[in-house]
Motif scaffolding. Structure first.
Motif, short mmCIF file in Angstrom:
data_model
loop_
_atom_site.label_atom_id
_atom_site.label_comp_id
_atom_site.label_asym_id
_atom_site.label_seq_id
_atom_site.Cartn_x
_atom_site.Cartn_y
_atom_site.Cartn_z
N LEU A 1 0.83 -1.21 0.00
CA LEU A 1 0.00 0.00 0.00
C LEU A 1 0.87 1.25 0.00
O LEU A 1 0.57 2.24 -0.68
N LEU A 2 1.95 1.21 0.78
CA LEU A 2 2.88 2.33 0.86
C LEU A 2 3.46 2.66 -0.50
O LEU A 2 3.46 3.82 -0.94
N TRP A 3 3.94 1.63 -1.18
CA TRP A 3 4.51 1.84 -2.52
C TRP A 3 3.44 2.22 -3.53
O TRP A 3 3.68 3.01 -4.45
N ALA A 4 2.26 1.65 -3.37
CA ALA A 4 1.16 1.98 -4.28
C ALA A 4 0.81 3.46 -4.19
O ALA A 4 0.71 4.16 -5.22
N LEU A 5 0.65 3.96 -2.97
CA LEU A 5 0.25 5.36 -2.78
C LEU A 5 1.38 6.31 -3.18
O LEU A 5 1.13 7.34 -3.83
N THR A 6 2.61 5.97 -2.82
CA THR A 6 3.75 6.81 -3.19
C THR A 6 3.89 6.89 -4.71
O THR A 6 4.08 7.98 -5.27
N SER A 7 3.80 5.75 -5.37
CA SER A 7 3.96 5.72 -6.83
C SER A 7 2.86 6.48 -7.54
O SER A 7 3.13 7.23 -8.49
N GLY B 1 1.07 1.77 -9.31
CA GLY B 1 0.43 2.05 -8.04
C GLY B 1 -0.92 1.36 -7.89
O GLY B 1 -1.20 0.72 -6.86
N TYR B 2 -1.74 1.45 -8.92
CA TYR B 2 -3.06 0.80 -8.84
C TYR B 2 -2.94 -0.73 -8.89
O TYR B 2 -3.74 -1.44 -8.28
N GLN C 1 12.43 9.58 -1.30
CA GLN C 1 13.21 8.55 -0.64
C GLN C 1 12.58 8.08 0.66
O GLN C 1 12.43 6.88 0.91
N PHE C 2 12.17 9.02 1.52
CA PHE C 2 11.63 8.65 2.82
C PHE C 2 10.24 8.03 2.71
O PHE C 2 9.85 7.22 3.56
N SER C 3 9.49 8.39 1.68
CA SER C 3 8.10 7.92 1.57
C SER C 3 7.99 6.45 1.18
O SER C 3 6.89 5.89 1.19
#
Length: 264
Positions: free
Chosen positions: A68-74, A129-130, A187-189
């Motif tokens: 989810l973290l990578w999905a939202l960030t991307s 992301g989706y 980077q941090f996200s």
């Protein structure tokens, strides 16, 4: 008022449309940019899968939370770089006098400047992301929440880029500050906030507002919280207003370089 806003949006959407058409002139390059961005993002998830095979919990996150973290960030990154790519080189636009081309236009100088280009690879970020969202498990409610937080995340990160880029009105080499700040946001996200402690975590929720663009929205997607939802929504609007304020404050100091630039 509403008519003016509608006309402004129409102009900016047309700018994005024509920029996309220019990107698609070379269809092979256009498609390869999208595909390679998806593959690039996927390579990092493979690393996380390996890590979670060794440990069930990292910084309070399980594998589905990292997805989810990578999905939202991307997706937030993709929306921002697709619609507002030029926000990330605003300081260069100011320092080299390229802002002149937008001063003579009857619409918003800032919106004209930051919507003048699109990034084709950003489409790959959005698709990725989706895809991660559906892999992590997605209800209809979460789909709409995710889309909303992708928009608020886009607004926050773009606003930060505008604020940092607007330093170009006051400093000649502000592009170094802008690039550093924008890179920190990315980077941090991509790491769970639970691994950060003390002053670093405070910074991530204040000076570098990743907590508002990513971490809090992830917690809401896991368990809905109305006060936090409203907080993220209103704060994102606040960042947009502040970005416009800083830009127009600096614009008063801008001196034309008499650079002749034609926009097609």
């Amino acid at each position: 008022m509403l008519t003016a806003v509608k006309n402004q949006l129409k102009v900016n959407l047309l700018s994005v449309k024509y920029s996309l058409m220019r990107e698609m002139l070379n269809k092979t390059t256009f498609l390869m940019n999208i595909i390679f961005m998806i593959l690039n993002n996927a390579s990092f998830i493979i690393q996380w899968i390996i890590l979670f095979s060794l440990k069930d919990n990292i910084g309070g996150y399980q594998l589905k939370h990292v997805l989810l973290l990578w999905a939202l960030t991307s997706t937030s990154y993709g929306f921002s770089h697709f619609f507002f790519k030029s926000a990330y080189k605003l300081s260069d636009t100011i320092n080299t006098g390229k802002l002149d081309a937008f001063l003579v236009q009857p619409k918003s100088v800032l919106l004209g400047a930051i919507t003048s280009e699109v990034s084709s690879s950003a489409i790959g970020d959005i698709i990725y992301g989706y895809t991660m969202l559906f892999i992590s498990g997605c209800s209809l409610e979460n789909f709409f929440l995710f889309t909303w937080f992708s928009i608020t995340g886009c607004l926050i990160t773009t606003s930060i880029a505008v604020i940092l880029g607007s330093l170009g009105f006051w400093f000649n080499k502000s592009d170094l500050i802008a690039d550093t700040g924008n890179n920190l946001m990315i980077q941090f996200s991509t790491y769970p906030d639970g691994i950060f402690k003390g002053i670093v975590k405070v910074i991530l929720y204040t000076i570098v507002p990743i907590g508002l663009s990513v971490y809090i929205p992830i917690s809401i997607l896991v368990k809905f919280n109305l006060p936090l939802f409203l907080l993220v929504s209103f704060v994102s609007m606040g960042f947009v207003i502040f970005a416009f304020f800083i830009f127009h404050k600096g614009l008063k100091k801008y001196s034309s370089s008499n650079l002749m630039v034609a926009r097609v």
